[in-house]
Scaffold this motif. Structure first.
Motif, PDB file in Angstrom:
ATOM      1  N   SER A   1       1.006  -0.985  -0.106  1.00 25.32           N
ATOM      2  CA  SER A   1       0.033  -0.153   0.068  1.00 25.32           C
ATOM      3  C   SER A   1       0.919   1.177  -0.134  1.00 25.32           C
ATOM      4  O   SER A   1       1.838   1.187   0.689  1.00 25.32           O
ATOM      5  CB  SER A   1      -1.064  -0.044   1.346  1.00 25.32           C
TER       6      SER A   1
ATOM      7  N   GLU B   1       1.006   5.555   0.371  1.00 24.22           N
ATOM      8  CA  GLU B   1       0.419   6.772   0.633  1.00 24.22           C
ATOM      9  C   GLU B   1       1.496   8.056   0.494  1.00 24.22           C
ATOM     10  O   GLU B   1       2.622   8.076   0.902  1.00 24.22           O
ATOM     11  CB  GLU B   1       0.032   7.137   2.230  1.00 24.22           C
TER      12      GLU B   1
ATOM     13  N   TYR C   1       7.045   8.541  -0.519  1.00 24.61           N
ATOM     14  CA  TYR C   1       5.645   7.486  -0.500  1.00 24.61           C
ATOM     15  C   TYR C   1       5.805   6.886   0.833  1.00 24.61           C
ATOM     16  O   TYR C   1       7.115   6.501   1.313  1.00 24.61           O
ATOM     17  CB  TYR C   1       5.337   6.645  -1.378  1.00 24.61           C
TER      18      TYR C   1
ATOM     19  N   SER D   1       2.624   5.286  11.167  1.00 18.65           N
ATOM     20  CA  SER D   1       2.042   5.620   9.763  1.00 18.65           C
ATOM     21  C   SER D   1       1.139   7.226  10.083  1.00 18.65           C
ATOM     22  O   SER D   1       1.389   8.096   9.458  1.00 18.65           O
ATOM     23  CB  SER D   1       1.137   4.838   9.391  1.00 18.65           C
TER      24      SER D   1
ATOM     25  N   MET E   1       2.286  10.839   8.310  1.00 22.98           N
ATOM     26  CA  MET E   1       1.223  11.374   7.500  1.00 22.98           C
ATOM     27  C   MET E   1       1.202  12.933   8.007  1.00 22.98           C
ATOM     28  O   MET E   1       0.932  13.832   7.364  1.00 22.98           O
ATOM     29  CB  MET E   1      -0.007  10.459   7.454  1.00 22.98           C
TER      30      MET E   1
END
Length: 306
Positions: A156, A158, A269, A286, A290
Motif C-alpha cells: 500500500s 500513501e 511515499y 503511519s 502522515m
C-alpha cells in the motif's frame, strides 16, 4: 529436513547466507560451523529441487530462484519471529523495522523523530537506510519511506511529499556567474543525482525543452545527502525537491535563481506490506508520518505562494 524446527532453522540460515553471500560470515553470525551452514543450504536446495546460490570462484551469488525465495521467505520468518515474541513477551516494547531512503531520513524524518517517541514511548524503531531497489530491500520491513511513483505491487502506498522540484544553487555562485535565466545555465557547473528521480531531463521538459541540458560528463553525486551539501558549498547547481531544501532556502544558503516549482513524476511515499497494514503499532507510526508530511507539504505550498 526433519520436522518443522529443522526446516525453520534452515530457512534462517538461508536468509543469513543470502544477505551476507558468504557461508563463513553466516556461520559466525549464527554460531555454527561453515560445514553446518553448507549442509543446511544443500539440504534445502535438495528439498526444493533447485539451486538457490551460484557458487563461483569469486564468491556466492543468488540465483533467480534464490532471489524469489528470499523475497517471500524473509517476511514469512519475520512474522513467525514477531508472533513468537508477541506471545512470549506480551508486555514488551514493540519494535518496528522501518526502511527509509537515506536522504529522506537525513532531511525529513530524523529531525522530527523525537516527537514520535514522545507520543509513543512504547514503540522502538529500527531505522534501516535502504533504497527499495537495492538487494537489501528483500529483508522484511514493517513500513518503508521511499522515492517512488506510488504504484508498487504488494504494497500500500500513501503520498508524503516531494513532487515539487526546482533548480537550486549557492547565492554566491549565482551572483558570480550572473545566472538568472535558462540561457545563463551553461556558465554553471551542473550536478547530477546518480539515482532515479529529480533528473535534469524531466525538469528540462517543463522549463527549457529547447535547451541541451547538462553535458554527459557532468559530475554525479550519490543521493541528496551528498548532492545538497555540494550545492550549498558552491560546487554547482542541481535539481532538488523543495521539501528537502526549505530550511536552506529560508536561511539563504541556497537560492532558486529561476524561482520555479516543477511537478515531477517521483515523490516520497509511505509504503506498507499488506500483512502490516492493520497492525496498531505500524498504524501509529503511519499516522505520525502522515501528519508530519502534511505539515511539511504545507510549508512547501506556503513557500511557493510567497
Amino acid at each position: 529436513m526433519k520436522g518443522s524446527r529443522d526446516s525453520l532453522k534452515s530457512l534462517r540460515i538461508f536468509i543469513s547466507a543470502a544477505q551476507t553471500l558468504n557461508f563463513s560470515r553466516s556461520a559466525e553470525e549464527l554460531s555454527l560451523t561453515q560445514s553446518a551452514v553448507s549442509k543446511h543450504i544443500f539440504t534445502l536446495e535438495q528439498r526444493l529441487g533447485t539451486a538457490l546460490f551460484d557458487r563461483k570462484a569469486r564468491g556466492l551469488e543468488l540465483t533467480y530462484a534464490g532471489i524469489q525465495y528470499l523475497k517471500r521467505i524473509g517476511p514469512a520468518v519475520h512474522l513467525i519471529d514477531e508472533a513468537s515474541a508477541l506471545v512470549a513477551h506480551s508486555d514488551a516494547r514493540a519494535a518496528l523495522n522501518v526502511v527509509v531512503s537515506p536522504s529522506f531520513a537525513h532531511f525529513c524524518l530524523l529531525p522530527n523523530l523525537s516527537e514520535f517517541f514522545a507520543k509513543h514511548p512504547h514503540i522502538k524503531l529500527n531505522i534501516r537506510p535502504r533504497l527499495l531497489y537495492e538487494p537489501q530491500a528483500f529483508e522484511p520491513f514493517d513500513a518503508a519511506i521511499q522515492l517512488h511513483t506510488g504504484h508498487a505491487g504488494g504494497l500500500s502506498t500513501e503520498y508524503l511529499c516531494g513532487r515539487e522540484m526546482a533548480l537550486v544553487a549557492a547565492p554566491d555562485l549565482v551572483q558570480r556567474e550572473r545566472a538568472f535565466s535558462i540561457a545563463d545555465l551553461d556558465r554553471l557547473v551542473l550536478l547530477k543525482r546518480a539515482q532515479r528521480g529529480y533528473n535534469w531531463s524531466e525538469w528540462r521538459a517543463v522549463m527549457a525543452p529547447n535547451w541541451s541540458g547538462p553535458p554527459a560528463d557532468a559530475p554525479e553525486y550519490e543521493g541528496f545527502s551528498m548532492l545538497l551539501p555540494a550545492v550549498t558549498h558552491g560546487l554547482g547547481a542541481a535539481i532538488a525537491p523543495l521539501c528537502m531544501t526549505l530550511d536552506a532556502l529560508d536561511q539563504g544558503t541556497v537560492v532558486r535563481p529561476l524561482g520555479e516549482a516543477v511537478i515531477g513524476r517521483y515523490a516520497y511515499y509511505l509504503m506498507k506490506p499488506a500483512a502490516r497494514r492493520y497492525d496498531p503499532h505500524v498504524e501509529a507510526f503511519s499516522d505520525w508520518v502522515m501528519y508530519s508530511a502534511r505539515q511539511l507539504q504545507q510549508r512547501v505550498n506556503d513557500f511557493i505562494s510567497r
